[in-house]
Every structure is written in structure tokens, then in C-alpha cells.
Design an enzyme around this catalytic site. Structure first.
Site, PDB file in Angstrom:
ATOM      1  N   LYS A 124       0.811  -1.205   0.000  1.00  0.00           N
ATOM      2  CA  LYS A 124       0.000   0.000   0.000  1.00  0.00           C
ATOM      3  C   LYS A 124       0.854   1.269   0.000  1.00  0.00           C
ATOM      4  CE  LYS A 124      -3.719  -2.016   2.780  1.00  0.00           C
ATOM      5  NZ  LYS A 124      -4.802  -2.367   1.877  1.00  0.00           N
ATOM      6  N   GLU A 203      -2.157   7.042   8.369  1.00  0.00           N
ATOM      7  CA  GLU A 203      -2.837   8.028   7.520  1.00  0.00           C
ATOM      8  C   GLU A 203      -4.026   8.626   8.244  1.00  0.00           C
ATOM      9  OE1 GLU A 203      -3.848   5.709   3.973  1.00  0.00           O
ATOM     10  OE2 GLU A 203      -5.839   5.305   4.789  1.00  0.00           O
ATOM     11  N   HIS A 238     -14.400  -3.875   8.225  1.00  0.00           N
ATOM     12  CA  HIS A 238     -13.669  -3.565   6.989  1.00  0.00           C
ATOM     13  C   HIS A 238     -13.817  -4.622   5.909  1.00  0.00           C
ATOM     14  CE1 HIS A 238     -12.099  -0.286   9.233  1.00  0.00           C
ATOM     15  NE2 HIS A 238     -11.396  -1.058  10.044  1.00  0.00           N
ATOM     16  N   ARG A 301      -6.617  -7.713  -9.850  1.00  0.00           N
ATOM     17  CA  ARG A 301      -7.290  -8.997 -10.127  1.00  0.00           C
ATOM     18  C   ARG A 301      -8.776  -8.723 -10.327  1.00  0.00           C
ATOM     19  NH1 ARG A 301      -9.998  -9.016  -5.339  1.00  0.00           N
ATOM     20  NH2 ARG A 301      -8.818  -8.356  -3.542  1.00  0.00           N
TER      21      ARG A 301
HETATM   22  P1  ADP Z   1      -7.534  -3.918   3.280  1.00  0.00           P
HETATM   23  O1  ADP Z   1      -6.649  -4.058   2.065  1.00  0.00           O
HETATM   24  O2  ADP Z   1      -6.903  -4.459   4.529  1.00  0.00           O
HETATM   25  O3  ADP Z   1      -8.919  -4.436   3.047  1.00  0.00           O
HETATM   26  P2  ADP Z   1      -8.197  -1.147   2.636  1.00  0.00           P
HETATM   27  O4  ADP Z   1      -7.136  -0.130   2.525  1.00  0.00           O
HETATM   28  O5  ADP Z   1      -8.777  -1.690   1.366  1.00  0.00           O
HETATM   29  O6  ADP Z   1      -7.645  -2.360   3.540  1.00  0.00           O
HETATM   30  O7  ADP Z   1      -9.364  -0.607   3.540  1.00  0.00           O
HETATM   31  C1  ADP Z   1     -10.466  -1.405   3.927  1.00  0.00           C
HETATM   32  C2  ADP Z   1     -11.569  -0.542   4.517  1.00  0.00           C
HETATM   33  O8  ADP Z   1     -11.103   0.137   5.684  1.00  0.00           O
HETATM   34  C3  ADP Z   1     -12.066   0.549   3.612  1.00  0.00           C
HETATM   35  O9  ADP Z   1     -13.043   0.092   2.701  1.00  0.00           O
HETATM   36  C4  ADP Z   1     -12.623   1.543   4.623  1.00  0.00           C
HETATM   37  O10 ADP Z   1     -13.882   1.134   5.088  1.00  0.00           O
HETATM   38  C5  ADP Z   1     -11.661   1.441   5.786  1.00  0.00           C
HETATM   39  N1  ADP Z   1     -10.592   2.457   5.663  1.00  0.00           N
HETATM   40  C6  ADP Z   1      -9.426   2.350   5.005  1.00  0.00           C
HETATM   41  N2  ADP Z   1      -8.701   3.486   5.083  1.00  0.00           N
HETATM   42  C7  ADP Z   1      -9.426   4.337   5.829  1.00  0.00           C
HETATM   43  C8  ADP Z   1      -9.222   5.692   6.290  1.00  0.00           C
HETATM   44  N3  ADP Z   1      -8.120   6.374   6.001  1.00  0.00           N
HETATM   45  N4  ADP Z   1     -10.199   6.245   7.049  1.00  0.00           N
HETATM   46  C9  ADP Z   1     -11.316   5.547   7.379  1.00  0.00           C
HETATM   47  N5  ADP Z   1     -11.556   4.298   6.988  1.00  0.00           N
HETATM   48  C10 ADP Z   1     -10.639   3.687   6.216  1.00  0.00           C
END
Ligand code: ADP
Length: 663
Positions: A124, A203, A238, A301
Site C-alpha cells: 500500500k 494516515e 472492513h 485482479r
Molecule cells: P484492506 O486491504 O486491509 O482491506 P483497505 O485499505 O482496502 O484495507 O481498507 C479497507 C476498509 O477500511 C475501507 O473500505 C474503509 O472502510 C476502511 N478504511 C481504510 N482506510 C481508511 C481511512 N483512512 N479512514 C477511514 N476508513 C478507512
């Protein structure tokens, strides 16, 4: 970057996956006249995905590491079957750059982007840097030696994330500077054990976010397009639960900006094949053209939720993937890609929402698909399959399409009411309540929706005499037949004895519900708390049961699942557990195992280890809910693993003994 303009011949695809996605890929390949090869672990000896392909390679192993994640086994299988391409599906090896590289080295087409793009997007933090340089907005990050100060500068709360993260693992929200260090350490530990990489970053935490992702496609001729967005804001921990396309209540100008950002991201990478650019939208204020949104990550993917995009665009994304992998140009350029209508997807899981969504294992005894066929069901399971704890407990993806969002939601509500999954507790009831929820129907979706509305979504239905009259029907029927029928049968011309009087206890979501049934002429009276109703059952013909409650006739949809009865109330499946059935073959979990149908105390053991029994022989007596229950053998065989003793307290579902089949 490996870019090939040459045409690759694909005559045979090995599908390096299992479950619904393996089946789904095989169906499209077959339509395209391409042969398919499945791989299967020991656990998947009878799995559906083996039955929909031309060839099967048994790769053995039970755990993912010993089977679907073992790239050597997969590549050997491709060699052996002369497959010229591998489709990795999602999960498993789909985002493993080394695997994609190994395919390339062997001259096998990997149906996905190039290994270097997979690698760049795999972490990431690296992905963020690339996107930042390309001008794609990223979530503000706290950087530098003094992280505490940096985090304070972007403002708390912040989110600690694992660079190699996936599935929400490691992620932690931190509300103040004092908690930052601990959260980072915990995230590091979790990331190290889950991904073998302890790199983390911090972040800005977006308080009221929506998860909006864009489906993109690139070909090896330099073309990149998007196939619009999906909204996947309905999440639990999540993890996505409900997905839809297009995203509701999104100003058109904002949508266009998000699509453009996704295309920029893909172009920057020279992206080929299918990918998804995930964004987080700050939905705290009224959405306008200028509402901020940020790049979160890119999935290199096919996504689980790709069907909703297929439904609104009319394109088969797996077909696109294969054509692009063959070196063809994109089937359509941007100006020819349109969408219409609205689509929803829900993920049906074998899990128990009432017990904090604990995954359920066991046999999928039946799937009853009643009602109109107005949905798409992608599944890798069939009746009789065992759901094991080795793999993800997703049973199926259920999708609906409508001219409007309301129309698609109506169809989903009906589908969730009509489909009955027998044998396992699922999240179906929970999902159904989401589609009844006013805020959801108004399109007020955000990532905290499920958490905020959890109590309403988990709330039991309003218990009425008519609901109980439906639930008690199979039991009354059994009383009449002087036994316990394995399946309830409608149509028998029976009446209760007028002098009949009994108290029933049914368990619903862990709580007992006690009510009385009294024979009253041809009918009978059901009394529950202060309510009572005069009830009659009518054979509706063609297997249906009608219920006359105080003169109003209702249609009954019910099924029996071991010690449970599932009734359908206004389209909502409601499960009752039946404690206290004696001499009950339905209570033994089947066939070769005897489990406790509810928590209770063992009162008597009627057999010994090694003893031969036949189906129906009483094995164990237990007391639960002040009622004694006899658990009997479900099949002929020898008793093994009898571990309990008199007076032991056992949990619901505990395995008490097994029955080994005699030769
Ligand atoms: P992973 O790859 O572990 O699934 P992601 O980066 O795709 O993680 O994030 C998964 C979920 O977490 C997002 O869809 C959102 O709901 C929440 N999320 C991610 N980043 C943030 C953020 N900066 N602030 C609030 N919620 C977040």
C-alpha cells in the site's frame, strides 16, 4: 514492464482457485470454446468446481498453503495438462507477483496484469507514492521521524495500516497521540504474522467515509477504460457485505472525477487486464463535485463483487480478461461502454450473526430456490456439501438487477426471503434486514452503516401467534403421526384430537418462547403471552401449506433443518430451534456424528465406545430447558469418540460421539 503485442493462443485454462469463482471462470471459458482444468485439494474431493471443468488435477493438501497457495503444485498441474494459461481468480495466488512471473517464465499466460504491476501495487505504501506522483489524490499521511507530531499535524483520529495489508488486518484507528505507539506495535505484530512483513504507515482517518471503487481494464495496446464504479460501503470489520453499482446519490461531476482518477492510475502503471482502483470518499458533508476522495489501494485482479458491474454494463468481465490475455484489444473503447439500471450483490456467509458472526461449519443439507427466478446466484456449493473451516465460509453471492435502485432492492428482498439454505446458520436474515432498512433504501450508505445500525439489524422479529403457528406446524404434525417425521409433509389429511393440549418451547436467537396449543373443534387455539389466535392448516395443493389465522389465510413457507425449523415471515427467514424432542433422529447431526442440539447437562449414557448401534437406537440422554432429550444414532455403525460422562455440561453443537460405519 512486459508488453506483448503478439497474440497468445489460449486453448486450455487452468483455474487456480476453488468455490464460486472457479465455477464462474469455467462457465465463461466454456462459452468461449476454451477447455478448462480444475485443481482440487483433499477437502474439495467432491466440490462443485471439479464438476464444471474438462479435467481435474488432484493437488492434495487441506490447508491453502498445502494446496491452492502452493505455486509449484499449480504449475506442475498446468504442465501435466498442457494448459496454456492460468486464471488465478481472486485471493490465493491472484496477487502474487512471483507466481505471475513463474507462469511467464514457463511460457504460460497469466490472466492478469504483469508481475511488476502486481508487485508495485502489492504494498500500500509504494502504491500510494506512485499514485501521488501521478497526481491521483491519496489520504494525507503522517510521515517523518517524530510520528506523534506528524500525526497531530494531520489531526487525530488517524489510522495505522499494514503496508502489506489485506482483509482489514492490522488496521487500527487511533484517537489520540498517547495511543499511537501501542497501536503501531500491535499493527506491526499482526502484519508480521499475517503477511510476513511488519511495515506499517499512518494516515488520516476519514470519519464518515464511503468506499467507492472503479473497475478498470487495460490492454497490451495501450488502451485503458473504466467500467464505472461500485459502492462497497456496507462493511463489517472492513469486510464488504453488500455491494452495488452504480454508487447511489453521487453527483455526476464527482463520479466523473473518480472515474478519471482511476483511469489516470491505470495509465500511469501501463495497466493490462482487469483491476480495481479503490477510493475512500469523505462523505461527512453534502456531496458536491468537489467532495474530496482519495486513492486507497489497487487490486490487481478480478474482484468478488464484479457481477454488479457485469449486470449494469452487460459485459462479461472474465471474457474481457481472457481476450486481453490473448493479446486482443479491449472489446470496447470508452465511448462505447455504457451502463443502465442498478445492481446489488450480497455475500451469503455460513455464519451466525447472533453469535458475533461466528463462522459455521457443517453440511449444506439443501438449498431451496423458491419464488421467481429474478436473481443471479454464484455459488461453488451444492446440496450435500460439507462446509469446512479450511476456507472462506462464503456460500454464495446473490445479485439482483433492476431498472432502478428500488427495483433491484425489491428483487433482493424477495430473493432473500425465498431462498432457503438448510443445514447451516447463515447471515441471510441479517442481510434481509439491511434491505428493509429505510436509511439503506434511501441510499444513505457509509462504512459505519452496519456498525451503527447493528442493534436494529440483529433485532428479533415481532413474535405473534401466526408466526408461532407456522413454526409449530411440523411438531403438531409429528404429534399427530405419533413420531417425528424426518421432513414435514403437507397434504396429509389430519386433525388434532379435540382434547389435545400442550405447551411448546421454541428457541429463537438463544431465548425460549413458550406458548400453548389447545384443540378446539376442527381447529386449535394458540396462546402466546397475552395474545391468542384460532388456527387451521389447509393443504394448498402443490406442496404448499396455507394457514388460516382467525379467518385470514396466509401462505406458509417453512423448512426443517435438523433440530431447527425455519419459517418465512413477510419474506424474512426466521429460525427456531426445537429443544426437547425425544426419540428424535432429526436431532442427531446426521449421519455419523451425535451433537448436542442445545446447551445442557448429560443425564444418561446408553452406549459404550465400540458398541454397535443401528439407526434410531438411543445413545445419550441430556437435559436442557428442563426437558429431557434422547439423542439417537443416525445410522448403523460402531460408537467411537464417546467422550462425555453423566452430569457433564455441554455446549450447543458439541460433538458427543461419532458413529463409524461398519463395513
Ligand atoms: P484492506 O486491504 O486491509 O482491506 P483497505 O485499505 O482496502 O484495507 O481498507 C479497507 C476498509 O477500511 C475501507 O473500505 C474503509 O472502510 C476502511 N478504511 C481504510 N482506510 C481508511 C481511512 N483512512 N479512514 C477511514 N476508513 C478507512
Amino acid at each position: 514492464m512486459s508488453k506483448s503485442h503478439s497474440k497468445n493462443t489460449i486453448n486450455k485454462i487452468l483455474i487456480a482457485n476453488r468455490g464460486e469463482i472457479a465455477c464462474r471462470i469455467a462457465y465463461t471459458a466454456r462459452d468461449m470454446g476454451i477447455k478448462t482444468v480444475a485443481v482440487a485439494s483433499d477437502i474439495d474431493r467432491d466440490a462443485l468446481h471439479r464438476q464444471v471443468v474438462d479435467e481435474i488435477v488432484h493437488i492434495g493438501g487441506a490447508t491453502p498453503a498445502e494446496s491452492y497457495l502452493d505455486s509449484k503444485k499449480i504449475l506442475d498441474a498446468a504442465d501435466k495438462t498442457h494448459a496454456d494459461a492460468i486464471h488465478p481468480g481472486y485471493g490465493f495466488l491472484s496477487e502474487n507477483a512471483n507466481f505471475a512471473k513463474a507462469c511467464e517464465n514457463k511460457g504460460i499466460v497469466f490472466i492478469g496484469p504483469s508481475p511488476d504491476v502486481i508487485e508495485q501495487m502489492g504494498l500500500k505504501d509504494t502504491a500510494r507514492e506512485i499514485m501521488d506522483k501521478a497526481g491521483v489524490p491519496i489520504v494525507p499521511e503522517a510521515k517523518g521521524k517524530d510520528l506523534k507530531a506528524a500525526a497531530s499535524k494531520i489531526g487525530f483520529p488517524v489510522l495505522v495500516k499494514a503496508a502489506a495489508g489485506g482483509g482489514g488486518k492490522g488496521m487500527r484507528k487511533v484517537d489520540n497521540a498517547n495511543d499511537l505507539k501501542d497501536a503501531m506495535e500491535a499493527c506491526q505484530r499482526e502484519a508480521k504474522s499475517a503477511f510476513g512483513n511488519d511495515s506499517v504507515f499512518v494516515e488520516k482517518y476519514i470519519e464518515h467515509p464511503r468506499h467507492i471503487e472503479v473497475q478498470i481494464f487495460g490492454d497490451s495496446h495501450g488502451n485503458v477504460v473504466h467500467l464505472f464504479e461500485r459502492d462497497c460501503s456496507l462493511q463489517r470489520r472492513h469486510q464488504k457485505v453488500v455491494e452495488e453499482a452504480p454508487a447511489p446519490n453521487l453527483p455526476e461531476a464527482l463520479r466523473v472525477r473518480i472515474h478519471e482518477a482511476a483511469v489516470t492510475a491505470a495509465k500511469t502503471l501501463g495497466y493490462t487486464n482487469a483491476g480495481t482502483v479503490e477510493f475512500i470518499l469523505d462523505a461527512s458533508g453534502k456531496l458536491t463535485e468537489n467532495t474530496p476522495f482519495y486513492f486507497m489501494e489497487m487490486n490487481t485482479r478480478l474482484q468478488v463483487e464484479h457481477p454488479v458491474t457485469e449486470m449494469i454494463t452487460g459485459h462479461d468481465l472474465v471474457e474481457w480478461q481472457i481476450r486481453i490475455a490473448r493479446g486482443e484489444k479491449l472489446p470496447h473503447l470508452q465511448n462505447k461502454i455504457t451502463h443502465k439500471g442498478h445492481a446489488f450483490e450480497v455475500r451469503l456467509y455460513a455464519e451466525d450473526p447472533a453469535r458475533d458472526f461466528a463462522p459455521q461449519t457443517g453440511r449444506l443439507k439443501d438449498v431451496i430456490l423458491a419464488g421467481r427466478n429474478e436473481y443471479r446466484l454464484d455459488t461453488g456449493f451444492q446440496k450435500g456439501d460439507e462446509i469446512s473451516s479450511y476456507y472462506d465460509p462464503m456460500l454464495a453471492k446473490l445479485c439482483t438487477f433492476g431498472e432502478t435502485r428500488d427495483d433491484a432492492a425489491d428483487k433482493m428482498r424477495r430473493a432473500l426471503g425465498n431462498i432457503q439454505i438448510v443445514g447451516l446458520q447463515t447471515n441471510q436474515e441479517y442481510l434481509r434486514k439491511i434491505f428493509d432498512h429505510k436509511a439503506f433504501l434511501a441510499g444513505d450508505v457509509h462504512t459505519h452503516f452496519i456498525e451503527n445500525h447493528h442493534d436494529e439489524l440483529i433485532k428479533p422479529i415481532d413474535m405473534t401467534p401466526s408466526v408461532l403457528a407456522m413454526a409449530v406446524y411440523p411438531l403438531l404434525h409429528d404429534v399427530h403421526n405419533n413420531g417425528y417425521a424426518r421432513r414435514f409433509a403437507v397434504g396429509a389429511n389430519w386433525r388434532l384430537n379435540a382434547a389435545y393440549r400442550s405447551t411448546f418451547i421454541l428457541m429463537h436467537q438463544g431465548a425460549p418462547i413458550t406458548f400453548d396449543v389447545t384443540g378446539q373443534g376442527e381447529r386449535y387455539r394458540l396462546s402466546y403471552e397475552t395474545k391468542s389466535a384460532l388456527v387451521d392448516y389447509i393443504d394448498g395443493g402443490d406442496g404448499t401449506l396455507l394457514l388460516d389465522i382467525d379467518g385470514t389465510v396466509h401462505k406458509c413457507l417453512l423448512s426443517r433443518d435438523r433440530g431447527d425449523i425455519i419459517v418465512n415471515v413477510d419474506g424474512q427467514p426466521v429460525r427456531f430451534h426445537v429443544p426437547g424432542l425425544s426419540n428424535d433422529d432429526a436431532l442427531s447431526a446426521g449421519d455419523n456424528v451425535i451433537t448436542a442440539p442445545m446447551p445442557g447437562r448429560i443425564t444418561d449414557i446408553l452406549v459404550k465406545n465400540g458398541q454397535n448401534v443401528k439407526a434410531g437406537d438411543p445413545v445419550i440422554r441430556m437435559e436442557a430447558m428442563k426437558i429431557e432429550t434422547t439423542l439417537s444414532a443416525g445410522q448403523i455403525g460402531k460408537i467411537t469418540d464417546l467422550k462425555v460422562a453423566k452430569d457433564d455440561i455441554v455446549a450447543d453443537g458439541a460433538v458427543l460421539a461419532r458413529i463409524e460405519e461398519s463395513d
